[in-house]
Design an enzyme around this catalytic site. Sequence first.
Site, short mmCIF file in Angstrom:
data_model
loop_
_atom_site.label_atom_id
_atom_site.label_comp_id
_atom_site.label_asym_id
_atom_site.label_seq_id
_atom_site.Cartn_x
_atom_site.Cartn_y
_atom_site.Cartn_z
N TRP A 2 0.82 -1.22 0.00
CA TRP A 2 0.00 0.00 0.00
C TRP A 2 0.86 1.27 0.00
O TRP A 2 0.36 2.37 0.09
CB TRP A 2 -0.96 0.01 1.21
N GLU B 82 -6.28 0.47 4.96
CA GLU B 82 -6.43 0.98 6.33
C GLU B 82 -7.50 0.21 7.10
O GLU B 82 -7.37 0.00 8.29
CB GLU B 82 -6.74 2.48 6.31
N GLY C 26 -9.79 -12.07 10.07
CA GLY C 26 -10.48 -11.86 11.34
C GLY C 26 -11.34 -10.61 11.36
O GLY C 26 -11.37 -9.84 10.39
N TYR C 27 -12.05 -10.40 12.46
CA TYR C 27 -12.96 -9.24 12.60
C TYR C 27 -13.75 -9.04 11.31
O TYR C 27 -13.65 -8.01 10.65
CB TYR C 27 -12.19 -7.98 12.96
N TYR D 263 -9.74 7.43 13.25
CA TYR D 263 -8.41 7.05 12.75
C TYR D 263 -8.43 6.83 11.22
O TYR D 263 -7.64 7.42 10.48
CB TYR D 263 -7.88 5.78 13.44
N ASP E 266 -3.26 6.07 15.93
CA ASP E 266 -3.55 4.65 16.15
C ASP E 266 -2.77 4.23 17.39
O ASP E 266 -2.20 5.07 18.09
CB ASP E 266 -3.18 3.81 14.91
N GLU F 219 2.81 9.10 8.77
CA GLU F 219 3.32 7.77 8.46
C GLU F 219 4.58 7.48 9.27
O GLU F 219 4.80 6.35 9.73
CB GLU F 219 3.63 7.67 6.96
N CYS G 293 16.79 5.25 17.98
CA CYS G 293 15.59 6.07 17.76
C CYS G 293 15.98 7.51 17.39
O CYS G 293 16.81 8.12 18.07
CB CYS G 293 14.72 6.07 19.01
N CYS H 257 13.31 12.27 24.42
CA CYS H 257 12.29 11.35 24.92
C CYS H 257 12.34 11.26 26.44
O CYS H 257 13.31 10.79 27.02
CB CYS H 257 12.48 9.97 24.30
#
Length: 368
Positions: free
Chosen positions: A36, A53, A97-98, A136, A154, A200, A222, A228
Amino acid sequence: MPLNPERASCHPASADRALVRGLLRWLANNARPFPWRTAPPGRRDPYVVLVSEVMLQQTQASRVAVLLPRFLDRFPSIEALAAASEDEVLALWSGLGYYRRARMLHAAARACLVQYEGRIPTDPEALQGLPGIGRYTGGAIASLAFGLPEPLVDGNVARVLLRLEGRPGVAGSPEVTRWSWKRAAELVQAAPNSAPAFNEALMELGATICTPAPRAPQCDVCPLRAGCKARQTGQSVSIPAPQPSKSLRRIYATTIVLVLSGNRTVIEQRPARGLWASLWQAPTLEHERRHCTKQEAAAALHLEAGSLHPGPAYTHRTTHREICFQVWKARVRPGHLAACLRTVVRADQLGDFGLSSAQRRILDSVLG
DNA sequence: AAGCCGGGGCT
DNA sequence: AGCCCAGGCTT
């Protein structure tokens, strides 16, 4: 005098811009290739963003990467999806699923045809009016397909933002959700032109570096480690706090795989509500406390108990259920089938039906 | 506000 | 083997 909590969490726009820049630099070299992600964020095919999505809701990207191409191959456009039968959409959703998501996606495609002349709306409010599209997914389509400066949150984004801020809270709680959306909106405002790539980047960082427990986050690589707060205070692993555990319901399922000549078998459709709603299965009896006996299973299908032979047994776990399957196998002649067993299919046609992973596994193992 | 809906991967 | 993750809708 105590500080106003709202004021205390205020961030200078210059610091937010620096954070966005750092993330964008990181994304340029670290975005994983997915089916995607064929165009830059903000300029993707809205239909592909919609389908992917919805698939990505509650589902790991590696799983979607396997099943999305098959789905898009069969339904390459919103018109193709809208024209399909619900049964066929469920068949292509099999294993994800779902399954209600598949029905709602199908309904959303039809709604776009009826209400928006076959186009997916750009406005987040209109998007959220479509079935299966919430805050979302609406934000993701507006941002990743249409390039609008919309925030999106999310589970990955919420976790990254909470850790950056060193902010405790239970994942998914209303308070955390409120704060995350507010913070995400601030960050998007700090760099509206880069919003799609920034969104993203936040999700990608959460999926690969700022990972959820029990995987240890890779703070040493990171791009945001310098700022952080969770890392500074050694709280990365404990933020967010785990959700309270849910109770597990056990179900005893007795499945009878009927084998007919020509490697054919019998399937039935589950009820329209509840677990695996409307999906197909080999004839199955479910009980709360125990498996049904061989005699009960045979009687339910109007067979002699002697014709049932033991098959595999295994336990299928979902988030809040444990289904203990006991499988029986019986060779029968078509003329001797009970009236309720009227759907006879060849083993190689089972791919055309929406089956749960559990039933797919059972039928595959018995029918070869 | 709480409950319902699958599946797979991590340690 | 046991524990974990995560949106949207319904009630």
